[in-house]
Design a protein around this motif. Structure first.
Motif, PDB file in Angstrom:
ATOM      1  N   MET A   1       0.840  -1.189   0.000  1.00  0.00           N
ATOM      2  CA  MET A   1       0.000   0.000   0.000  1.00  0.00           C
ATOM      3  C   MET A   1       0.884   1.251   0.000  1.00  0.00           C
ATOM      4  O   MET A   1       1.736   1.412   0.868  1.00  0.00           O
ATOM      5  N   ILE A   2       0.668   2.117  -0.966  1.00  0.00           N
ATOM      6  CA  ILE A   2       1.475   3.331  -1.103  1.00  0.00           C
ATOM      7  C   ILE A   2       0.632   4.530  -0.699  1.00  0.00           C
ATOM      8  O   ILE A   2      -0.457   4.738  -1.238  1.00  0.00           O
ATOM      9  N   LEU A   3       1.111   5.315   0.241  1.00  0.00           N
ATOM     10  CA  LEU A   3       0.454   6.563   0.611  1.00  0.00           C
ATOM     11  C   LEU A   3       1.049   7.689  -0.217  1.00  0.00           C
ATOM     12  O   LEU A   3       2.260   7.912  -0.200  1.00  0.00           O
ATOM     13  N   GLY A   4       0.219   8.391  -0.994  1.00  0.00           N
ATOM     14  CA  GLY A   4       0.665   9.538  -1.760  1.00  0.00           C
ATOM     15  C   GLY A   4       0.279  10.827  -1.073  1.00  0.00           C
ATOM     16  O   GLY A   4      -0.827  10.933  -0.515  1.00  0.00           O
ATOM     17  N   ILE A   5       1.166  11.809  -1.101  1.00  0.00           N
ATOM     18  CA  ILE A   5       0.927  13.119  -0.481  1.00  0.00           C
ATOM     19  C   ILE A   5       1.245  14.199  -1.495  1.00  0.00           C
ATOM     20  O   ILE A   5       2.329  14.205  -2.096  1.00  0.00           O
ATOM     21  N   GLU A   6       0.302  15.116  -1.700  1.00  0.00           N
ATOM     22  CA  GLU A   6       0.466  16.210  -2.654  1.00  0.00           C
ATOM     23  C   GLU A   6       0.182  17.545  -1.985  1.00  0.00           C
ATOM     24  O   GLU A   6      -0.855  17.727  -1.345  1.00  0.00           O
ATOM     25  N   SER A   7       1.129  18.497  -2.114  1.00  0.00           N
ATOM     26  CA  SER A   7       0.934  19.837  -1.547  1.00  0.00           C
ATOM     27  C   SER A   7       1.737  20.869  -2.328  1.00  0.00           C
ATOM     28  O   SER A   7       2.261  21.814  -1.742  1.00  0.00           O
ATOM     29  N   SER A   8       1.850  20.681  -3.643  1.00  0.00           N
ATOM     30  CA  SER A   8       2.734  21.545  -4.416  1.00  0.00           C
ATOM     31  C   SER A   8       2.217  22.974  -4.560  1.00  0.00           C
ATOM     32  O   SER A   8       2.997  23.890  -4.786  1.00  0.00           O
ATOM     33  N   CYS A   9       0.908  23.164  -4.440  1.00  0.00           N
ATOM     34  CA  CYS A   9       0.353  24.512  -4.597  1.00  0.00           C
ATOM     35  C   CYS A   9      -0.760  24.747  -3.575  1.00  0.00           C
ATOM     36  O   CYS A   9      -0.486  24.882  -2.388  1.00  0.00           O
ATOM     37  N   MET A 314      -2.187  10.564  -8.332  1.00  0.00           N
ATOM     38  CA  MET A 314      -1.164  10.496  -9.367  1.00  0.00           C
ATOM     39  C   MET A 314       0.227  10.365  -8.754  1.00  0.00           C
ATOM     40  O   MET A 314       1.131   9.791  -9.369  1.00  0.00           O
ATOM     41  N   VAL A 315       0.409  10.883  -7.545  1.00  0.00           N
ATOM     42  CA  VAL A 315       1.706  10.772  -6.875  1.00  0.00           C
ATOM     43  C   VAL A 315       1.968   9.328  -6.463  1.00  0.00           C
ATOM     44  O   VAL A 315       3.039   8.763  -6.732  1.00  0.00           O
ATOM     45  N   ALA A 316       0.964   8.724  -5.821  1.00  0.00           N
ATOM     46  CA  ALA A 316       1.102   7.325  -5.408  1.00  0.00           C
ATOM     47  C   ALA A 316       1.225   6.406  -6.614  1.00  0.00           C
ATOM     48  O   ALA A 316       2.021   5.461  -6.619  1.00  0.00           O
ATOM     49  N   PHE A 317       0.442   6.692  -7.667  1.00  0.00           N
ATOM     50  CA  PHE A 317       0.466   5.847  -8.849  1.00  0.00           C
ATOM     51  C   PHE A 317       1.805   5.939  -9.564  1.00  0.00           C
ATOM     52  O   PHE A 317       2.339   4.930 -10.039  1.00  0.00           O
ATOM     53  N   ALA A 318       2.361   7.141  -9.670  1.00  0.00           N
ATOM     54  CA  ALA A 318       3.662   7.301 -10.317  1.00  0.00           C
ATOM     55  C   ALA A 318       4.750   6.557  -9.552  1.00  0.00           C
ATOM     56  O   ALA A 318       5.687   6.012 -10.153  1.00  0.00           O
ATOM     57  N   ALA A 319       4.629   6.525  -8.231  1.00  0.00           N
ATOM     58  CA  ALA A 319       5.608   5.789  -7.426  1.00  0.00           C
ATOM     59  C   ALA A 319       5.578   4.300  -7.754  1.00  0.00           C
ATOM     60  O   ALA A 319       6.602   3.620  -7.719  1.00  0.00           O
ATOM     61  N   PHE A 320       4.384   3.802  -8.110  1.00  0.00           N
ATOM     62  CA  PHE A 320       4.241   2.393  -8.498  1.00  0.00           C
ATOM     63  C   PHE A 320       4.670   2.166  -9.944  1.00  0.00           C
ATOM     64  O   PHE A 320       5.432   1.248 -10.261  1.00  0.00           O
TER      65      PHE A 320
END
Length: 346
Positions: A1-9, A314-320
């Motif tokens: 299980m991948i936790l994705g975190i996004e806060s770029s803007c 998209m962050v978690a998916f790209a990591a996979f």
């Protein structure tokens, strides 16, 4: 299980991705209401909102993770706003340390690049790798408020930039155009709504870099042209012509994007076409890409509406999907290059 975190803007977002089953959950807190009064994103305000938004987001995570614990954390590390990125990275580092799991950084643009394939994985997780390989080389276009980038993904998941903007991004041009027209923020959706009642051929706005040898985008001249047009337009004329102005202005943006994408297709041998980024939610742009793909006899993948803007899925998916593009925890730091060339380290 991948936790994705996004806060770029100005979006606070987390997502939980299971490589064997797909997305287990995703949540986004938008800050549009807070920034609308200022006509754009205020960096300090965005940072404060992230501080307030992430705790309740993590409570949502607790309610769904259940007996499937997080085994790795992926976080956007750039490009983006310094304060916003720093908060997301700090949160990711803290959680990875608390749970004793691996941590990696994801290039924000790589997240957008792979976002059109999330739905394909959801439909067939087991066969995703083989299906993706058949779609390579892939030509993709990222269109957002901060970036306009035409790129390719090779058979070894290697990235190459085909064309990018030399000034304003397409989304930025739409936002600034809306501001000039007094339509408010965010500009893209309101221009699209107003344009639906007008004619895209009513006015002739400029399209930069028409030559096939000039693989570049430029939208600053378009914005300037609109300003000159408004200087000689009365309030009464503007009220009557507003739908036509919006439709023609929007069409100029779409035409510029379409021209370079078509030129790139004719210059290379691609197996698929992709569209992503916030502006990819524009219905007319999506239809234009569908028609282009049909003409070129290529499959087209457009990011789903919930994955066009900044999001953690998209962050978690790209990591996979793109482990070779990850930035290892020891080298994880903020990256501010405008396009970062989609490179591993920026």
């Amino acid at each position: 299980m991948i936790l994705g975190i996004e806060s770029s803007c100005d979006e606070s977002a987390i997502a939980l991705f299971d490589p064997k089953r797909g997305l287990a959950g995703e949540w986004v807190y938008s800050q549009i209401a807070q920034h609308r009064a200022y006509g754009g994103v205020v960096p300090d305000l965005a940072s404060r909102q992230h501080l307030a938004n992430f705790p309740p987001l993590l409570e949502k995570l607790d309610s769904i993770s259940g007996d499937r614990p997080v085994t790795s954390v992926a976080v956007t590390c750039g490009p983006g706003l310094a304060g916003s990125l720093a908060l997301g990275i700090a949160l990711a580092k803290s959680l990875a340390m608390l749970w004793e799991v691996p941590l990696a950084g994801v290039n924000h643009l790589r997240g957008h690049a792979f976002s059109p394939f999330i739905e394909m994985h959801q439909e067939n997780p087991d066969g995703f790798g083989e299906a993706l390989h058949k779609l390579l080389p892939h030509l993709g276009l990222i269109v957002s408020g901060g970036n306009t980038l035409l790129f390719e993904i090779g058979r070894k998941l290697d990235f190459g930039i085909i064309a990018q903007t030399v000034d304003d991004a397409a989304g930025e041009a739409l936002d600034k155009g809306a501001k000039l027209l007094g339509l408010g923020y965010p500009g893209g959706p309101v221009i699209e709504k107003t344009a639906s009642k007008g004619s895209p051929d009513a006015m002739d706005f400029p399209r930069a870099f028409r030559s096939s040898e000039e693989m570049k985008f430029s939208f600053s001249g378009l914005k300037t042209s609109l300003r000159y047009q408004l200087e000689k337009t009365s309030d009464q004329q503007l009220a009557a012509q507003l739908p036509d102005i919006c439709a023609s202005y929007q069409q100029a943006v779409i035409d510029a994007l379409l021209r370079k994408t078509r030129q790139a297709l004719h210059n290379g041998r691609y197996q698929s076409l992709g569209l992503s980024g916030g502006v990819a939610n524009n219905v007319r742009l999506r239809k234009t890409f569908d028609l282009l793909a049909q003409k070129e006899e290529l499959p087209v993948f457009c990011a789903q509406p919930q994955h066009t803007g900044d999001n953690a899925a998209m962050v978690a998916f790209a990591a996979f999907a793109d482990p070779g593009g990850l930035i290892d925890a020891p080298g994880l730091q903020l990256s501010f290059h405008p396009a970062m060339s989609l490179a591993k380290t920026g």
